[in-house]
Design an enzyme around this catalytic site. Structure first.
Site, PDB file in Angstrom:
ATOM      1  N   ARG A  25      -0.513  -9.731  -0.951  1.00  0.00           N
ATOM      2  CA  ARG A  25      -0.144 -10.946  -0.221  1.00  0.00           C
ATOM      3  C   ARG A  25       0.945 -11.715  -0.965  1.00  0.00           C
ATOM      4  O   ARG A  25       2.103 -11.704  -0.578  1.00  0.00           O
ATOM      5  CB  ARG A  25      -1.404 -11.812  -0.012  1.00  0.00           C
ATOM      6  CG  ARG A  25      -1.241 -12.915   1.045  1.00  0.00           C
ATOM      7  CD  ARG A  25      -0.602 -14.174   0.540  1.00  0.00           C
ATOM      8  NE  ARG A  25      -1.327 -14.804  -0.560  1.00  0.00           N
ATOM      9  CZ  ARG A  25      -0.855 -15.831  -1.250  1.00  0.00           C
ATOM     10  NH1 ARG A  25       0.331 -16.347  -0.981  1.00  0.00           N
ATOM     11  NH2 ARG A  25      -1.548 -16.340  -2.256  1.00  0.00           N
ATOM     12  N   ASP A  26       0.594 -12.322  -2.069  1.00  0.00           N
ATOM     13  CA  ASP A  26       1.556 -13.109  -2.841  1.00  0.00           C
ATOM     14  C   ASP A  26       2.682 -12.220  -3.371  1.00  0.00           C
ATOM     15  O   ASP A  26       3.834 -12.639  -3.464  1.00  0.00           O
ATOM     16  CB  ASP A  26       0.818 -13.790  -3.994  1.00  0.00           C
ATOM     17  CG  ASP A  26       1.639 -14.874  -4.668  1.00  0.00           C
ATOM     18  OD1 ASP A  26       2.607 -15.352  -4.066  1.00  0.00           O
ATOM     19  OD2 ASP A  26       1.299 -15.241  -5.801  1.00  0.00           O
ATOM     20  N   HIS A 218      -3.971 -18.679 -12.327  1.00  0.00           N
ATOM     21  CA  HIS A 218      -2.909 -17.945 -11.635  1.00  0.00           C
ATOM     22  C   HIS A 218      -1.579 -18.290 -12.328  1.00  0.00           C
ATOM     23  O   HIS A 218      -0.981 -19.324 -12.065  1.00  0.00           O
ATOM     24  CB  HIS A 218      -2.879 -18.380 -10.163  1.00  0.00           C
ATOM     25  CG  HIS A 218      -1.908 -17.656  -9.306  1.00  0.00           C
ATOM     26  ND1 HIS A 218      -2.299 -16.903  -8.213  1.00  0.00           N
ATOM     27  CD2 HIS A 218      -0.560 -17.552  -9.348  1.00  0.00           C
ATOM     28  CE1 HIS A 218      -1.233 -16.381  -7.628  1.00  0.00           C
ATOM     29  NE2 HIS A 218      -0.165 -16.775  -8.299  1.00  0.00           N
ATOM     30  N   HIS A 220       2.367 -17.492 -13.601  1.00  0.00           N
ATOM     31  CA  HIS A 220       3.635 -16.779 -13.438  1.00  0.00           C
ATOM     32  C   HIS A 220       4.270 -16.617 -14.820  1.00  0.00           C
ATOM     33  O   HIS A 220       3.992 -17.386 -15.734  1.00  0.00           O
ATOM     34  CB  HIS A 220       4.551 -17.531 -12.478  1.00  0.00           C
ATOM     35  CG  HIS A 220       4.133 -17.411 -11.040  1.00  0.00           C
ATOM     36  ND1 HIS A 220       4.999 -17.055 -10.032  1.00  0.00           N
ATOM     37  CD2 HIS A 220       2.929 -17.591 -10.437  1.00  0.00           C
ATOM     38  CE1 HIS A 220       4.363 -17.015  -8.880  1.00  0.00           C
ATOM     39  NE2 HIS A 220       3.096 -17.349  -9.102  1.00  0.00           N
ATOM     40  N   CYS A 251       7.576 -17.243  -5.373  1.00  0.00           N
ATOM     41  CA  CYS A 251       7.175 -18.273  -4.412  1.00  0.00           C
ATOM     42  C   CYS A 251       8.393 -18.642  -3.581  1.00  0.00           C
ATOM     43  O   CYS A 251       9.403 -19.089  -4.130  1.00  0.00           O
ATOM     44  CB  CYS A 251       6.639 -19.512  -5.122  1.00  0.00           C
ATOM     45  SG  CYS A 251       6.197 -20.831  -3.963  1.00  0.00           S
ATOM     46  N   ASN A 260       4.470 -12.884 -10.625  1.00  0.00           N
ATOM     47  CA  ASN A 260       3.135 -13.149 -11.143  1.00  0.00           C
ATOM     48  C   ASN A 260       2.879 -12.340 -12.408  1.00  0.00           C
ATOM     49  O   ASN A 260       3.570 -11.361 -12.703  1.00  0.00           O
ATOM     50  CB  ASN A 260       2.098 -12.728 -10.099  1.00  0.00           C
ATOM     51  CG  ASN A 260       2.129 -13.570  -8.859  1.00  0.00           C
ATOM     52  OD1 ASN A 260       1.745 -14.725  -8.882  1.00  0.00           O
ATOM     53  ND2 ASN A 260       2.583 -12.995  -7.747  1.00  0.00           N
TER      54      ASN A 260
END
Length: 312
Positions: A25-26, A218, A220, A251, A260
């Site tokens: 997804r991300d 989470h 980065h 993002c 990520n």
């Protein structure tokens, strides 16, 4: 070199870490060319086969905002054979929740911001307006028996506002928990956090009544700090870590955000520390090499590059 990494356990770490895999997804949502639905489904299946038990599948957001995820209705039913694998989906509002529940989704995530600037850019609302929008979503998802995760972005720094005061983050985090979220994911959306900042925020959240057991992180890797920050969180007792296979993702609403934390880099570190993840690093690396081939570029993960080079 099958005996690497050497296992040297460290005190004060969780015995097991659950990796919340966000690559499907991300990781993919920023791709300029649309990835075929069949490739996405194969990606999720390969990630599950590598031992990942939580794989974020897609987002039920309006296709205009994230065209890459416009196939959510087609993709999600293709994952119905993955017994024992949690498949969270992101929902931005009640309409997104309707779409997700209609397909049988039982793990829902909402996406909030700790800063006004990012709330405006990402949700076109103030922080408090976005929380008000999420309230009926969380309430109804819980009533339907779904597990609800609250993502909180810009917890450490914001491209428009700079450093974000921990008290500001704690207020929104506490609000998300009060809405009924089961889990909170703290996002370093532009990758500017350092370990001391991570420890300070986690301590403040505990003081504000947010238990460590409800927190995931989470990170980065914009400044190369994602693993160091993760280790700081683990030393605090956090045992849920978001990561993206092959280091995919960024993002779309924060242009300074790079990829990520790579799942392979995380697994390598945790294996060396003697922390169980249940992940087969060889299978995971092969999956990321395969996906890199689908995307037409090499994986940014250092571990993927190192291990795939040894095998070539």
């Amino acid at each position: 070199m099958t005996d690497l990494p050497m296992v040297v356990p460290a005190q004060g770490l969780p015995a097991r870490v659950r990796i919340h895999e966000v690559g499907a997804r991300d990781g993919l949502q920023n791709e300029k060319s649309v990835v075929p639905t069949e490739v996405k489904a194969e990606f999720v299946h390969r990630l599950a086969a590598a031992g990942l038990t939580t794989v974020e599948a897609t987002s039920f957001v309006h296709p205009k905002w994230v065209p890459q995820l416009a196939d959510a209705e087609a993709l999600f039913p293709m994952l119905g054979d993955l017994d024992g694998v949690a498949l969270p989906v992101l929902v931005p509002n009640e309409r997104g929740l309707d779409r997700a529940l209609a397909l049988g989704a039982d793990r829902i995530a909402v996406f909030a911001s700790a800063t006004e600037s990012f709330a405006k850019a990402n949700l076109n609302r103030t922080v408090d307006e976005s929380l008000a929008m999420f309230e009926p979503v969380v309430t109804r998802a819980k009533a339907e028996g779904a597990h609800v995760r609250g993502y909180l972005s810009m917890c450490f720094g914001d491209p428009w506002e700079g450093a974000v005061p921990p008290a500001q983050v704690a207020r929104v985090a506490r609000s998300l928990m009060d809405l009924g979220c089961d889990e909170l994911s703290l996002g370093d959306t532009i990758g500017v956090a350092t370990p001391g900042q991570v420890r300070a925020l986690l301590a403040l959240l505990n003081e504000q009544g947010v238990p460590t057991g409800a927190i995931g992180v989470h990170f980065h890797d914009t400044y190369g700090q994602a693993l160091a920050n993760t280790l700081a969180a683990l030393q605090h007792g956090v045992s849920v870590v978001d990561a993206s296979a092959g280091g995919l993702g960024g993002c779309p609403y924060a242009k300074s955000a790079t990829g990520n934390l790579a799942t392979e880099d995380l697994v390598w570190m945790l294996q060396g520390l003697g922390v169980d993840t249940g992940v087969d690093l060889g299978l995971l690396t092969a999956t990321s090499v395969w996906m890199a081939g689908q995307l037409g570029r090499p994986s940014p993960s250092r571990t993927v590059r190192a291990l795939s080079h040894q095998e070539s």
